[in-house]
Design an enzyme around this catalytic site. Sequence first.
Site, PDB file in Angstrom:
ATOM      1  CG  ASP A 139      -2.166   0.645   0.910  1.00  0.00           C
ATOM      2  OD1 ASP A 139      -2.357   1.891   0.735  1.00  0.00           O
ATOM      3  OD2 ASP A 139      -3.203  -0.119   1.185  1.00  0.00           O
ATOM      4  CG  HIS A 213      -5.219   3.777   0.613  1.00  0.00           C
ATOM      5  ND1 HIS A 213      -4.833   2.753   0.663  1.00  0.00           N
ATOM      6  CD2 HIS A 213      -6.505   4.147   0.441  1.00  0.00           C
ATOM      7  CE1 HIS A 213      -5.922   1.960   0.056  1.00  0.00           C
ATOM      8  NE2 HIS A 213      -6.884   2.612  -0.318  1.00  0.00           N
ATOM      9  CB  SER A 541      -9.324   0.602  -0.396  1.00  0.00           C
ATOM     10  OG  SER A 541      -8.819   0.787  -1.446  1.00  0.00           O
TER      11      SER A 541
END
Length: 759
Positions: A139, A213, A541
């Site tokens: 990520d 994220h 996600s």
Amino acid sequence: MGSIWVCFIAFLLPCLTVAAKHTYIVHMNHNNKPLAYATQHDWYSAHLQSLTSDSSADSLLYTYTNAFHGFAASLSPDEVESLRRSDAVLGVYEDTIYSLHTTRTPEFLGLDPQLGLWAGHSPQELNQASQDVIIGVLDTGVWPESKSFDDSDMPAVPSRWQGECESGPDFDSKLCNKKLIGARRFFRGYHMASGGDPAKEKEINSPRDQEGHGTHTSSTAAGAHVANATMLGYASGTARGMSIRARVATYKVCWKTGCFGSDILAGMDRAIADGVDVLSMSLGGGSAPYYRDTIAIGAFTATEKGIFVSCSAGNSGPGEATLANVAPWIMTVGAGTLDRDFPAYALLGNGHRFTGVSLYSGKGMGKKPVSLVYSKGSNSSSNLCLPGSLEPEFVRGKLVLCDRGINARVEKGAVVRDAGGVGMILANTAANGEELVADSHLIPALAVGRKVGDVIREYVRSNGNPTAVLSFGGTVLNVRPSPVVAAFSSRGPNMVTPQILKPDVIGPGVNILAAWALSVGPTGLHTDTRKTPFNIMSGTSMSCPHISGLAALLKAAHPEWSPSAIKSALMTTAYTKDNTNSPLRDAAEGSFSTPLAHGSGHVDPHKALSPGLVYDISTDDYIAFLCSLDYTIQQVQAVAKHPNITCRRKLADPGQLNYPSFSVLFAKSKVVRYTRELTNVGAAGSVYEVAVDGPPTVAVTVKPARLVFRNVGDKLRYTVTFVSKKGANPTARNAFGSLAWNNAQHQVRSPITYAWTQL
């Protein structure tokens, strides 16, 4: 665009063309390595330098040894052609850019709020076992100081771990601990795409998460207990991951401009060597043949080595055929809602009150209505509140109605604020239907669905002095119905292999609270200066790491299970009814969902721990599947990396793969017949009987209709025949059904999709 012209006018020499270099991934026949080279790296480097006189070692970006046989390099068009002519080269592919697919969930999934999941297993034993499970997250990196990575009471790192905590300008290697046991970064593909100029990159080269994220996804999978977690006052409570005692290793492969295939493959290559047990990747691109799909290629090797691979399905719904990460050895995860909401209210001047959602946490609007404005144009950029589209004299001091679409939802509020507006109603259009996603807006704002949006639009158009006032309701639990399939969640059919139903399952992916990076505000906008250690986000996600964490728990409970067995357990025990006992609904239009949107259904961790039976798949089965796709031997080898593949064994139909779901295509024939094999992971002496549900246009026969498993580990086969009945409408787009093997303790259910092409 691809060349730089250099002209020596003074000497009247002709113009020369210096071809710009790009990053390519080169698939090598590693069995061709001459004995003179000690390593594959030495051979690749020498091979690359021999192409042209000006080649240099700097062109070689990565050497892949686990996930792929080959290397990534910066190459000119001439060098690419030279490589393609080499007998040692099986393929040369240009680098691809992938994108990110961006604590109420433990209780919603039935996990014990203190210890974790239990169903015939002691919570203490299960959590102790999960301490040996390592989840690798590819990520945007990690914010190591987050309390979600606290290692209190964690035992020593498993001795088999080969990973590393890399240092960087803003990242001390000592920041890793017994919870966060590894942090690496892979940047060379990104670096080359930026022209090799660090000044252009505007990003610090370290494992640290500057986007938020990666911290969110890794803490969702395996974050520790954090009491009093909240996002600016919303969703307060204890935050925790799915597998609270599992270890986390992060691999930063995504940067501000995206996630480059060469970096992703390098991250997967390293994660496999480091010793992860689960790979979690909340990123993807479009559909492509498996031999051209970087993630599919790396995931094949990972799966072969016993690593469970979970990937997000994509956020391109509700359109059909929008899936990413559809390889059958990957768990493809869609998104659904929780039973938690964040209501906000719009009271119009005509007395009508409408409910929407919001995470706005600032000073409210008060109780006095203000003017409500909406652009009169039907396709105006001001309808969408795009940057620079609003006239200050039109919106100053007013509440602005904005259409959803084109630019980020939170950016629209910033546009309204910058033009002098005091608030915003964000209204869905047909593209998003009734789906509501809460955002941490910079001004008083809420989101409403298409139907309510249309009512408010009409009110503004027809009323001479439209007004409204907004108010905010905080956090509400036990919302019904839930779960609901998120409208943004990508849908089937699977365009790479239509005979494999995707997505596999859905998991929680709307308004998910998890850890966040303190380097960026909750909206991600550079103008957002707020800081919060936790944030609420939506996307596949978010659903992907839920399944990654659950897979870690299943691996802890059943260390002997293969990745395909874990996948089967999660799929065949998934549920398809919501908390009102009604079939799952689709947020896009509020209608019932189908397996093309929810796959096998919503995951149920309790039942997955004890599925009774599983559909297991071996590496040889996957190779036979690849051979059934009309790929060349070289293309199959690009995925499987086995040196002696002949494709003498191939499936008669890709749908013959021992998959836990069915996708039946009536194309050349009205009869489709598949054989499946079930493995008993329940009690000895278990007896199952089949139950079939489906449309009246298809006759389904299962032989045998009863399976008796005398011992644990027994494998039994059955054959199912699907017949499109005479008179069935061949123009029907799809129909749906299910096949389940049942006894008093278990239901082993497989969804079925039917599609008719020209017969």
